[in-house]
Design a protein around this motif. Structure first.
Motif, PDB file in Angstrom:
ATOM      1  N   THR A  54       0.835  -1.203   0.000  1.00  0.00           N
ATOM      2  CA  THR A  54       0.000   0.000   0.000  1.00  0.00           C
ATOM      3  C   THR A  54       0.866   1.247   0.000  1.00  0.00           C
ATOM      4  OG1 THR A  54      -1.756  -1.173   1.178  1.00  0.00           O
ATOM      5  CG2 THR A  54      -1.806   1.230   1.264  1.00  0.00           C
ATOM      6  N   LYS A  55       1.895   1.275   0.842  1.00  0.00           N
ATOM      7  CA  LYS A  55       2.805   2.428   0.885  1.00  0.00           C
ATOM      8  C   LYS A  55       3.520   2.610  -0.443  1.00  0.00           C
ATOM      9  CE  LYS A  55       3.647   2.382   5.857  1.00  0.00           C
ATOM     10  NZ  LYS A  55       4.627   2.148   6.929  1.00  0.00           N
ATOM     11  N   ASP A  56       3.948   1.498  -1.050  1.00  0.00           N
ATOM     12  CA  ASP A  56       4.613   1.573  -2.351  1.00  0.00           C
ATOM     13  C   ASP A  56       3.679   2.145  -3.413  1.00  0.00           C
ATOM     14  OD1 ASP A  56       6.942   0.537  -1.281  1.00  0.00           O
ATOM     15  OD2 ASP A  56       6.672  -1.474  -2.125  1.00  0.00           O
ATOM     16  N   CYS A  57       2.437   1.706  -3.423  1.00  0.00           N
ATOM     17  CA  CYS A  57       1.463   2.213  -4.400  1.00  0.00           C
ATOM     18  C   CYS A  57       1.254   3.712  -4.243  1.00  0.00           C
ATOM     19  CB  CYS A  57       0.131   1.481  -4.261  1.00  0.00           C
ATOM     20  SG  CYS A  57       0.161  -0.196  -4.902  1.00  0.00           S
ATOM     21  N   ILE A  58       1.150   4.163  -3.013  1.00  0.00           N
ATOM     22  CA  ILE A  58       0.973   5.600  -2.758  1.00  0.00           C
ATOM     23  C   ILE A  58       2.198   6.370  -3.236  1.00  0.00           C
ATOM     24  CG2 ILE A  58       0.784   7.336  -0.916  1.00  0.00           C
ATOM     25  CD1 ILE A  58      -0.962   5.222   0.598  1.00  0.00           C
ATOM     26  N   LYS A  59       3.388   5.843  -2.943  1.00  0.00           N
ATOM     27  CA  LYS A  59       4.626   6.496  -3.351  1.00  0.00           C
ATOM     28  C   LYS A  59       4.709   6.596  -4.882  1.00  0.00           C
ATOM     29  CE  LYS A  59       8.752   4.442  -3.496  1.00  0.00           C
ATOM     30  NZ  LYS A  59       9.955   3.738  -3.028  1.00  0.00           N
ATOM     31  N   TYR A  60       4.421   5.490  -5.572  1.00  0.00           N
ATOM     32  CA  TYR A  60       4.511   5.497  -7.035  1.00  0.00           C
ATOM     33  C   TYR A  60       3.426   6.353  -7.663  1.00  0.00           C
ATOM     34  CZ  TYR A  60       7.904   1.820  -6.281  1.00  0.00           C
ATOM     35  OH  TYR A  60       8.998   1.112  -5.860  1.00  0.00           O
ATOM     36  N   LYS A  61       2.263   6.406  -7.043  1.00  0.00           N
ATOM     37  CA  LYS A  61       1.195   7.272  -7.546  1.00  0.00           C
ATOM     38  C   LYS A  61       1.636   8.730  -7.489  1.00  0.00           C
ATOM     39  CE  LYS A  61      -3.487   8.782  -6.698  1.00  0.00           C
ATOM     40  NZ  LYS A  61      -4.414   9.095  -5.653  1.00  0.00           N
ATOM     41  N   LYS A  62       2.263   9.120  -6.376  1.00  0.00           N
ATOM     42  CA  LYS A  62       2.745  10.498  -6.246  1.00  0.00           C
ATOM     43  C   LYS A  62       3.828  10.798  -7.276  1.00  0.00           C
ATOM     44  CE  LYS A  62       1.618  11.040  -1.368  1.00  0.00           C
ATOM     45  NZ  LYS A  62       2.121  11.202  -0.006  1.00  0.00           N
ATOM     46  N   GLN A  63       4.702   9.819  -7.543  1.00  0.00           N
ATOM     47  CA  GLN A  63       5.742  10.017  -8.544  1.00  0.00           C
ATOM     48  C   GLN A  63       5.137  10.210  -9.934  1.00  0.00           C
ATOM     49  OE1 GLN A  63       8.396   6.668  -8.145  1.00  0.00           O
ATOM     50  NE2 GLN A  63       9.373   7.490  -6.304  1.00  0.00           N
ATOM     51  N   VAL A  64       4.140   9.412 -10.272  1.00  0.00           N
ATOM     52  CA  VAL A  64       3.470   9.523 -11.565  1.00  0.00           C
ATOM     53  C   VAL A  64       2.765  10.870 -11.681  1.00  0.00           C
ATOM     54  CG1 VAL A  64       1.570   8.616 -12.970  1.00  0.00           C
ATOM     55  CG2 VAL A  64       3.223   7.044 -11.944  1.00  0.00           C
ATOM     56  N   GLU A  65       2.088  11.273 -10.602  1.00  0.00           N
ATOM     57  CA  GLU A  65       1.414  12.572 -10.617  1.00  0.00           C
ATOM     58  C   GLU A  65       2.412  13.705 -10.804  1.00  0.00           C
ATOM     59  OE1 GLU A  65      -0.703  12.443  -6.920  1.00  0.00           O
ATOM     60  OE2 GLU A  65      -2.445  11.447  -7.817  1.00  0.00           O
ATOM     61  N   LYS A  66       3.574  13.589 -10.193  1.00  0.00           N
ATOM     62  CA  LYS A  66       4.605  14.611 -10.326  1.00  0.00           C
ATOM     63  C   LYS A  66       5.110  14.667 -11.768  1.00  0.00           C
ATOM     64  CE  LYS A  66       9.005  16.063  -8.367  1.00  0.00           C
ATOM     65  NZ  LYS A  66      10.090  15.749  -7.436  1.00  0.00           N
ATOM     66  N   ARG A  68       3.534  13.673 -14.490  1.00  0.00           N
ATOM     67  CA  ARG A  68       2.440  14.192 -15.330  1.00  0.00           C
ATOM     68  C   ARG A  68       2.324  15.702 -15.183  1.00  0.00           C
ATOM     69  NH1 ARG A  68      -2.376   9.783 -14.548  1.00  0.00           N
ATOM     70  NH2 ARG A  68      -1.493   8.209 -15.929  1.00  0.00           N
ATOM     71  N   GLY A  69       2.527  16.204 -13.958  1.00  0.00           N
ATOM     72  CA  GLY A  69       2.471  17.640 -13.734  1.00  0.00           C
ATOM     73  C   GLY A  69       3.547  18.374 -14.502  1.00  0.00           C
ATOM     74  N   ILE A  70       4.723  17.777 -14.566  1.00  0.00           N
ATOM     75  CA  ILE A  70       5.851  18.368 -15.299  1.00  0.00           C
ATOM     76  C   ILE A  70       5.542  18.342 -16.789  1.00  0.00           C
ATOM     77  CG2 ILE A  70       8.279  18.060 -15.938  1.00  0.00           C
ATOM     78  CD1 ILE A  70       8.714  17.023 -13.053  1.00  0.00           C
ATOM     79  N   GLU A  71       4.970  17.247 -17.291  1.00  0.00           N
ATOM     80  CA  GLU A  71       4.667  17.121 -18.713  1.00  0.00           C
ATOM     81  C   GLU A  71       3.609  18.114 -19.149  1.00  0.00           C
ATOM     82  OE1 GLU A  71       3.582  13.058 -19.370  1.00  0.00           O
ATOM     83  OE2 GLU A  71       5.619  12.324 -19.121  1.00  0.00           O
TER      84      GLU A  71
END
Length: 73
Positions: A54-66, A68-71
């Motif tokens: 669960t913690k890993d999923c949250i961490k990777y979700k935040k990385q993906v969101e970051k 996408r925000g840059i893109e």
């Protein structure tokens, strides 16, 4: 949490004690896990694995969101 187990009262005392001892050992090794309002008791290693995933999923979700925000900018 108190639970009344009616069928135990009809058993011999020695068997009652054995059943309760076995149940208490089992519960001590278990962790509650709630899924869709149903509580399951799972072994501690399973609960730890679920927590880590669960913690890993949250961490990777935040990385993906970051990313996408840059893109988008």
């Amino acid at each position: 949490m108190a639970v009344n187990i009616d069928f135990l009262s009809h058993l011999p005392v020695e068997l009652q004690e054995d059943i309760l001892r076995t149940l208490s050992k089992r519960i001590d090794k278990s962790s509650p896990l709630e899924i869709n309002d149903i509580v399951y008791f799972v072994e501690e290693p399973v609960a730890s694995l679920i927590e880590k995933l669960t913690k890993d999923c949250i961490k990777y979700k935040k990385q993906v969101e970051k990313i996408r925000g840059i893109e988008k900018n």
